[in-house]
Every structure is written in C-alpha cells, then in structure tokens.
Motif scaffolding. Sequence first.
Motif, PDB file in Angstrom:
ATOM      1  N   PRO A  43       0.779  -1.249   0.000  1.00 17.76           N
ATOM      2  CA  PRO A  43       0.000   0.000   0.000  1.00 17.76           C
ATOM      3  C   PRO A  43       0.808   1.296   0.000  1.00 17.76           C
ATOM      4  O   PRO A  43       0.246   2.357  -0.245  1.00 17.76           O
ATOM      5  N   CYS A  44       2.099   1.227   0.279  1.00  9.26           N
ATOM      6  CA  CYS A  44       2.928   2.438   0.195  1.00  9.26           C
ATOM      7  C   CYS A  44       4.260   2.062  -0.455  1.00  9.26           C
ATOM      8  O   CYS A  44       4.503   0.905  -0.776  1.00  9.26           O
ATOM      9  N   ARG A  45       5.099   3.044  -0.668  1.00 10.58           N
ATOM     10  CA  ARG A  45       6.362   2.848  -1.371  1.00 10.58           C
ATOM     11  C   ARG A  45       7.277   1.879  -0.616  1.00 10.58           C
ATOM     12  O   ARG A  45       7.418   1.964   0.600  1.00 10.58           O
ATOM     13  N   VAL A  46       7.887   0.981  -1.353  1.00  9.27           N
ATOM     14  CA  VAL A  46       8.835   0.019  -0.797  1.00  9.27           C
ATOM     15  C   VAL A  46      10.129   0.127  -1.587  1.00  9.27           C
ATOM     16  O   VAL A  46      10.116   0.135  -2.818  1.00  9.27           O
ATOM     17  N   LEU A  47      11.242   0.228  -0.875  1.00  7.18           N
ATOM     18  CA  LEU A  47      12.552   0.296  -1.510  1.00  7.18           C
ATOM     19  C   LEU A  47      13.224  -1.071  -1.417  1.00  7.18           C
ATOM     20  O   LEU A  47      13.138  -1.739  -0.382  1.00  7.18           O
ATOM     21  N   ARG A  48      13.871  -1.477  -2.474  1.00  4.24           N
ATOM     22  CA  ARG A  48      14.638  -2.722  -2.462  1.00  4.24           C
ATOM     23  C   ARG A  48      16.105  -2.315  -2.377  1.00  4.24           C
ATOM     24  O   ARG A  48      16.642  -1.696  -3.298  1.00  4.24           O
ATOM     25  N   ILE A  49      16.738  -2.621  -1.256  1.00  2.44           N
ATOM     26  CA  ILE A  49      18.134  -2.258  -1.035  1.00  2.44           C
ATOM     27  C   ILE A  49      18.914  -3.554  -0.844  1.00  2.44           C
ATOM     28  O   ILE A  49      18.799  -4.198   0.194  1.00  2.44           O
ATOM     29  N   GLY A  50      19.655  -3.923  -1.865  1.00  2.00           N
ATOM     30  CA  GLY A  50      20.346  -5.207  -1.825  1.00  2.00           C
ATOM     31  C   GLY A  50      19.321  -6.323  -1.775  1.00  2.00           C
ATOM     32  O   GLY A  50      18.432  -6.401  -2.607  1.00  2.00           O
ATOM     33  N   GLY A  51      19.405  -7.150  -0.780  1.00  2.00           N
ATOM     34  CA  GLY A  51      18.452  -8.238  -0.614  1.00  2.00           C
ATOM     35  C   GLY A  51      17.347  -7.924   0.382  1.00  2.00           C
ATOM     36  O   GLY A  51      16.618  -8.807   0.787  1.00  2.00           O
ATOM     37  N   ARG A  52      17.242  -6.660   0.785  1.00  2.00           N
ATOM     38  CA  ARG A  52      16.269  -6.282   1.806  1.00  2.00           C
ATOM     39  C   ARG A  52      15.242  -5.300   1.271  1.00  2.00           C
ATOM     40  O   ARG A  52      15.490  -4.563   0.329  1.00  2.00           O
ATOM     41  N   TYR A  53      14.092  -5.296   1.927  1.00  2.00           N
ATOM     42  CA  TYR A  53      13.060  -4.314   1.641  1.00  2.00           C
ATOM     43  C   TYR A  53      13.060  -3.281   2.764  1.00  2.00           C
ATOM     44  O   TYR A  53      13.221  -3.637   3.931  1.00  2.00           O
ATOM     45  N   ALA A  54      12.845  -2.021   2.407  1.00  2.00           N
ATOM     46  CA  ALA A  54      12.744  -0.951   3.397  1.00  2.00           C
ATOM     47  C   ALA A  54      11.560  -0.073   3.011  1.00  2.00           C
ATOM     48  O   ALA A  54      11.295   0.152   1.827  1.00  2.00           O
ATOM     49  N   VAL A  55      10.850   0.419   4.006  1.00  2.00           N
ATOM     50  CA  VAL A  55       9.681   1.261   3.766  1.00  2.00           C
ATOM     51  C   VAL A  55       9.967   2.644   4.346  1.00  2.00           C
ATOM     52  O   VAL A  55      10.248   2.761   5.546  1.00  2.00           O
ATOM     53  N   PRO A  56       9.908   3.694   3.526  1.00  2.00           N
ATOM     54  CA  PRO A  56      10.107   5.046   4.037  1.00  2.00           C
ATOM     55  C   PRO A  56       9.016   5.417   5.049  1.00  2.00           C
ATOM     56  O   PRO A  56       7.834   5.233   4.791  1.00  2.00           O
ATOM     57  N   VAL A  57       9.440   5.914   6.201  1.00  2.00           N
ATOM     58  CA  VAL A  57       8.506   6.255   7.282  1.00  2.00           C
ATOM     59  C   VAL A  57       7.545   7.352   6.835  1.00  2.00           C
ATOM     60  O   VAL A  57       6.361   7.320   7.164  1.00  2.00           O
ATOM     61  N   ARG A  58       8.034   8.305   6.066  1.00  2.00           N
ATOM     62  CA  ARG A  58       7.189   9.422   5.634  1.00  2.00           C
ATOM     63  C   ARG A  58       5.973   8.941   4.838  1.00  2.00           C
ATOM     64  O   ARG A  58       4.851   9.361   5.069  1.00  2.00           O
ATOM     65  N   GLY A  59       6.186   8.017   3.913  1.00  2.00           N
ATOM     66  CA  GLY A  59       5.077   7.495   3.110  1.00  2.00           C
ATOM     67  C   GLY A  59       4.111   6.651   3.926  1.00  2.00           C
ATOM     68  O   GLY A  59       2.899   6.727   3.753  1.00  2.00           O
ATOM     69  N   LEU A  60       4.661   5.873   4.853  1.00  2.00           N
ATOM     70  CA  LEU A  60       3.816   5.054   5.713  1.00  2.00           C
ATOM     71  C   LEU A  60       2.972   5.934   6.625  1.00  2.00           C
ATOM     72  O   LEU A  60       1.786   5.702   6.806  1.00  2.00           O
ATOM     73  N   ARG A  61       3.592   6.963   7.179  1.00  2.00           N
ATOM     74  CA  ARG A  61       2.858   7.884   8.055  1.00  2.00           C
ATOM     75  C   ARG A  61       1.741   8.586   7.271  1.00  2.00           C
ATOM     76  O   ARG A  61       0.620   8.727   7.764  1.00  2.00           O
ATOM     77  N   ALA A  62       2.031   8.994   6.047  1.00  2.00           N
ATOM     78  CA  ALA A  62       1.001   9.648   5.219  1.00  2.00           C
ATOM     79  C   ALA A  62      -0.153   8.690   4.955  1.00  2.00           C
ATOM     80  O   ALA A  62      -1.321   9.079   5.025  1.00  2.00           O
ATOM     81  N   LEU A  63       0.155   7.441   4.680  1.00  2.00           N
ATOM     82  CA  LEU A  63      -0.889   6.441   4.451  1.00  2.00           C
ATOM     83  C   LEU A  63      -1.725   6.232   5.704  1.00  2.00           C
ATOM     84  O   LEU A  63      -2.950   6.213   5.648  1.00  2.00           O
ATOM     85  N   LEU A  64      -1.067   6.084   6.848  1.00  2.00           N
ATOM     86  CA  LEU A  64      -1.786   5.856   8.101  1.00  2.00           C
ATOM     87  C   LEU A  64      -2.613   7.075   8.504  1.00  2.00           C
ATOM     88  O   LEU A  64      -3.728   6.934   8.991  1.00  2.00           O
ATOM     89  N   ASP A  65      -2.079   8.274   8.310  1.00  2.00           N
ATOM     90  CA  ASP A  65      -2.833   9.491   8.628  1.00  2.00           C
ATOM     91  C   ASP A  65      -4.045   9.628   7.726  1.00  2.00           C
ATOM     92  O   ASP A  65      -5.098  10.064   8.142  1.00  2.00           O
ATOM     93  N   HIS A  66      -3.894   9.233   6.472  1.00  2.00           N
ATOM     94  CA  HIS A  66      -4.982   9.346   5.497  1.00  2.00           C
ATOM     95  C   HIS A  66      -6.114   8.376   5.813  1.00  2.00           C
ATOM     96  O   HIS A  66      -7.285   8.701   5.649  1.00  2.00           O
ATOM     97  N   THR A  67      -5.780   7.171   6.261  1.00  2.00           N
ATOM     98  CA  THR A  67      -6.796   6.156   6.488  1.00  2.00           C
ATOM     99  C   THR A  67      -7.279   6.101   7.930  1.00  2.00           C
ATOM    100  O   THR A  67      -8.185   5.353   8.249  1.00  2.00           O
ATOM    101  N   SER A  68      -6.683   6.900   8.794  1.00  2.00           N
ATOM    102  CA  SER A  68      -7.053   6.878  10.212  1.00  2.00           C
ATOM    103  C   SER A  68      -8.454   7.426  10.427  1.00  2.00           C
ATOM    104  O   SER A  68      -8.797   8.485   9.914  1.00  2.00           O
ATOM    105  N   PRO A  69      -9.289   6.725  11.206  1.00  2.00           N
ATOM    106  CA  PRO A  69     -10.627   7.249  11.483  1.00  2.00           C
ATOM    107  C   PRO A  69     -10.586   8.473  12.383  1.00  2.00           C
ATOM    108  O   PRO A  69     -11.568   9.174  12.518  1.00  2.00           O
ATOM    109  N   CYS A  70      -9.427   8.768  12.961  1.00  2.00           N
ATOM    110  CA  CYS A  70      -9.303   9.922  13.853  1.00  2.00           C
ATOM    111  C   CYS A  70      -8.919  11.190  13.111  1.00  2.00           C
ATOM    112  O   CYS A  70      -8.912  12.265  13.697  1.00  2.00           O
ATOM    113  N   SER A  71      -8.572  11.096  11.837  1.00  2.00           N
ATOM    114  CA  SER A  71      -8.181  12.305  11.115  1.00  2.00           C
ATOM    115  C   SER A  71      -9.400  13.179  10.861  1.00  2.00           C
ATOM    116  O   SER A  71     -10.516  12.698  10.732  1.00  2.00           O
ATOM    117  N   GLY A  72      -9.191  14.459  10.810  1.00  2.00           N
ATOM    118  CA  GLY A  72     -10.282  15.421  10.735  1.00  2.00           C
ATOM    119  C   GLY A  72     -11.158  15.313   9.509  1.00  2.00           C
ATOM    120  O   GLY A  72     -12.321  15.691   9.540  1.00  2.00           O
TER     121      GLY A  72
END
Length: 81
Positions: A43-72
């Motif tokens: 559901p959000c951006r995933v980076l492939r670094i070598g043999g690992r996956y990493a998820v940028p916190v900024r994109g994850l936070r934006a996704l969670l803030d957008h889908t949160s029932p507590c957002s205005g």
Amino acid sequence: MTSTTPSSTTRQEPEVISLITAGRLLGMGRTKAYRLAKLGQFPCRVLRIGGRYAVPVRGLRALLDHTSPCSGTDRPVREKE
C-alpha cells in the motif's frame, strides 16, 4: 554561537523501517507483506536495497494518517434538523 546539530537528548526518527514492521502497522503478517512487496502492490512505497526491503517512514505515516478514522477529514457530517 549556536550549534546546528541536534542535541543528544533529541530522539531522531528513522528514515526507513523494515517491511515486516510496516506490515504489522498496517495489520498484515510477514508473508502477506513480502508477497505484496514482491508484486509491487504494497500500500505504500517500498525500496529494495540489496536483498532487503525498506519502507520510508514518511510514506507510511502519510498512508496511516490518510486512512485513520481519527483524522479530521473522515468525520461523518451531521445533517441539520
């Protein structure tokens, strides 16, 4: 003279987190997180670094803030009687 470096008491947030941690925050297990990342459907951006996956916190936070029932923007609108 003021210093531009953060003080040692300031806690810095990581730029990226593991795919498993991001998946757990989104309510999915390890297998599903890896499957979605491999298919390019996580559901959000995933980076492939070598043999690992990493998820940028900024994109994850934006996704969670957008889908949160507590957002205005997600509050139900009451009709006037």
